[in-house]
Design a protein around this motif. Structure first.
Motif, mmCIF file in Angstrom:
data_model
loop_
_atom_site.group_PDB
_atom_site.id
_atom_site.type_symbol
_atom_site.label_atom_id
_atom_site.label_comp_id
_atom_site.label_asym_id
_atom_site.label_seq_id
_atom_site.Cartn_x
_atom_site.Cartn_y
_atom_site.Cartn_z
ATOM 1 N N THR A 1 27.632 45.510 42.746
ATOM 2 C CA THR A 1 28.861 45.128 43.429
ATOM 3 C C THR A 1 30.053 45.892 42.867
ATOM 4 O O THR A 1 30.983 46.254 43.585
ATOM 5 N N LEU A 2 30.023 46.175 41.570
ATOM 6 C CA LEU A 2 31.087 46.939 40.931
ATOM 7 C C LEU A 2 31.194 48.335 41.525
ATOM 8 O O LEU A 2 32.270 48.909 41.623
ATOM 9 N N LYS A 3 30.056 48.884 41.938
ATOM 10 C CA LYS A 3 30.049 50.234 42.490
ATOM 11 C C LYS A 3 30.476 50.277 43.956
ATOM 12 O O LYS A 3 30.774 51.336 44.482
ATOM 13 N N VAL A 4 30.488 49.142 44.619
ATOM 14 C CA VAL A 4 30.989 49.080 45.988
ATOM 15 C C VAL A 4 32.511 48.917 45.930
ATOM 16 O O VAL A 4 33.015 48.025 45.261
ATOM 17 N N ILE B 1 27.284 36.259 45.851
ATOM 18 C CA ILE B 1 28.546 36.731 45.300
ATOM 19 C C ILE B 1 29.412 35.548 44.875
ATOM 20 O O ILE B 1 30.043 35.564 43.819
ATOM 21 N N LYS B 2 29.427 34.488 45.681
ATOM 22 C CA LYS B 2 30.215 33.297 45.340
ATOM 23 C C LYS B 2 29.733 32.671 44.037
ATOM 24 O O LYS B 2 30.522 32.074 43.294
ATOM 25 N N GLY B 3 28.463 32.816 43.735
ATOM 26 C CA GLY B 3 27.907 32.189 42.537
ATOM 27 C C GLY B 3 27.991 33.034 41.291
ATOM 28 O O GLY B 3 27.508 32.611 40.231
ATOM 29 N N ARG C 1 33.083 37.491 41.822
ATOM 30 C CA ARG C 1 34.247 36.811 42.387
ATOM 31 C C ARG C 1 35.543 37.459 41.916
ATOM 32 O O ARG C 1 36.527 37.551 42.662
ATOM 33 N N ASP C 2 35.559 37.939 40.678
ATOM 34 C CA ASP C 2 36.736 38.678 40.189
ATOM 35 C C ASP C 2 36.955 39.942 41.001
ATOM 36 O O ASP C 2 38.091 40.306 41.320
ATOM 37 N N LEU C 3 35.870 40.645 41.329
ATOM 38 C CA LEU C 3 35.983 41.856 42.141
ATOM 39 C C LEU C 3 36.462 41.526 43.551
ATOM 40 O O LEU C 3 37.237 42.276 44.157
#
Length: 434
Positions: free
Chosen positions: A67-70, A90-92, A97-99
């Motif tokens: 997710t960091l790379k998206v 992602i919610k969990g 969630r920070d991203l």
């Protein structure tokens, strides 16, 4: 991403080897995948495939890594909030969630909301292969005749090449890109003022004539807000105009909207937040420091805080939620000064000056930098191009255009550079700049 994990990117998982990777649009055996939001989430079908990939990373504990790379901030806000934010995996995950919060704050910042402690990051900057193509359209040089030639900038090669020419010669032309197409409006062809418009489609590599404006003029500015294109101000041999026309792309039709409070020839314009700004220009007597903005819902122009410098023939662009006005003429004197307007603070401030004065300069934003193309420095027409890096507060020279030109239109088209046909003249065909 770690190579010891059995993942679609490790080369060990044969189930992924022979299919296209939904995340990076590259072969799935590639170990260094850097997905871009504009590719990952471009359709719900793509999201379904990506969801399956997320499930894999969730199971192996690398969900945040992928997710960091998206680059989530670059997703359309409707898709970000309506689909991505509802993803249970992602919610969990707190890091994910920070991203997601970063992406939301990015869109709030761009809508002129004050977001405390917001900072831009690599995730808010497009990658080179998705940043689009910078077009330099028309203008005129030392020979006096307006150009119909087009030059396109390759970000990866840091070089310019010639694209297919327009149907008409055009100097002091209004240029904008909307929906992956480039529009050139009005200007002067060397004999008369123009009201017609033509559109370049990268898929066909051709310019096509479209509906004409009601008023023929040069020195207009274009802006796009919520779909329509606005043609703002301009002048002819007798008058400076406060006229504003709106073009509906679907119906191929122009209509008048509320005129500006002040006539503005050689005006700069950009859409920022929910407004269209008209910056500087000349009212027929002198260059202007005044600025006004248009609210399409009220069909009304309102004055905002004026610039520190009078200027016409200036370039205007937006970057990081701020408006940049570059160069121009203080009456007949070309300027090197650059000002930035923050709509959240309603404040102008000077930033680093151009390396050379540029009146009649073309300006656009690519890859988190403001590009200033050509212009006139008071002695000669310029073919040099420079780019502003906001973090360094510095302008630096980048690859030059072939034709020395001022009064060109500059815009960024969302097409891929490989779509634009190189007509083969090359950057060695540099004309006399005098």
């Amino acid at each position: 991403m770690r190579g010891d994990t059995l993942s679609p990117f490790s080369g060990r998982n044969t189930a992924f080897k022979e299919r296209q990777c939904i995340i990076c649009k590259a072969r799935a055996s590639k170990t260094d995948c850097e997905p871009d939001g504009s590719f990952v989430f471009e359709a719900h079908e793509a999201w379904k495939d990506f969801h399956n990939s997320l499930r894999h990373f969730y199971e192996v504990g690398e969900l945040c890594d992928v997710t960091l790379k998206v680059r989530l901030p670059l997703l359309p806000v409707e898709f970000l909030t309506g689909t991505v934010a509802k993803e249970e995996m992602i919610k969990g995950n707190l890091s994910c969630r920070d991203l997601l919060d970063e992406a939301r704050n990015y869109h709030l910042h761009l809508s002129n909301k004050v977001v405390p402690d917001f900072e831009y990051s690599v995730r808010t900057t497009p990658r080179k292969h998705t940043a689009g193509v910078l077009f330099c359209v028309g203008g005129r040089g030392g020979s006096g005749d307006p150009f119909r030639s087009i030059e396109c900038y390759s970000i990866t090669k840091n070089s310019w090449f010639f694209g297919p020419e327009m149907n008409s010669r055009r100097r002091h032309v209004g240029v904008i890109s909307v929906g992956g197409k480039v529009y050139a409006v009005g200007g002067h062809d060397g004999s008369e003022h123009l009201g017609n418009m033509e559109m370049f489609d990268p898929l066909t590599n051709k310019w096509m004539m479209k509906a004409s404006m009601n008023t023929k003029r040069r020195g207009i500015a274009l802006a796009a807000l919520g779909g329509p294109i606005y043609a703002i101000g301009g002048l002819d041999d007798n008058s400076c105009f406060n006229d504003v026309e709106r073009y509906d792309i679907e119906s191929d039709r122009w209509s008048a909207v509320a005129p500006m409070n002040t006539p503005r020839g050689g005006v700069g314009s950009v859409a920022l937040g929910s407004y269209v700004y008209a910056v500087g220009g000349n009212d027929g007597v002198a260059s202007l420091s005044s600025v006004e903005r248009f609210d399409p819902h009220l069909n009304k122009w309102t004055e905002v805080k004026e610039m520190g410098q009078r200027r016409a023939g200036n370039g205007v662009s937006k970057l990081n939620g701020c408006l940049y006005v570059v160069g121009g003429f203080d009456d007949n004197s070309p300027l090197s000064s650059v000002e930035r307007f923050d709509p959240r603070m309603h404040r102008w401030e000077y930033v680093s000056e151009l390396t050379t004065p540029r009146g009649g300069v073309g300006v656009a934003t690519v890859m988190g930098r403001v590009f200033a193309v050509g212009g006139h420095n008071g002695n000669i027409y310029l073919n040099t191009v420079e780019a502003f890096e906001p973090r360094m507060n510095r302008w630096e020279l980048v690859g030059s255009v072939s034709h020395c030109r001022a009064g060109a239109g500059v815009a960024v088209c969302s097409s891929h550079i490989s779509q634009i046909r190189d007509v083969g003249q090359g950057s060695s065909n540099v004309v006399n700049c005098m």
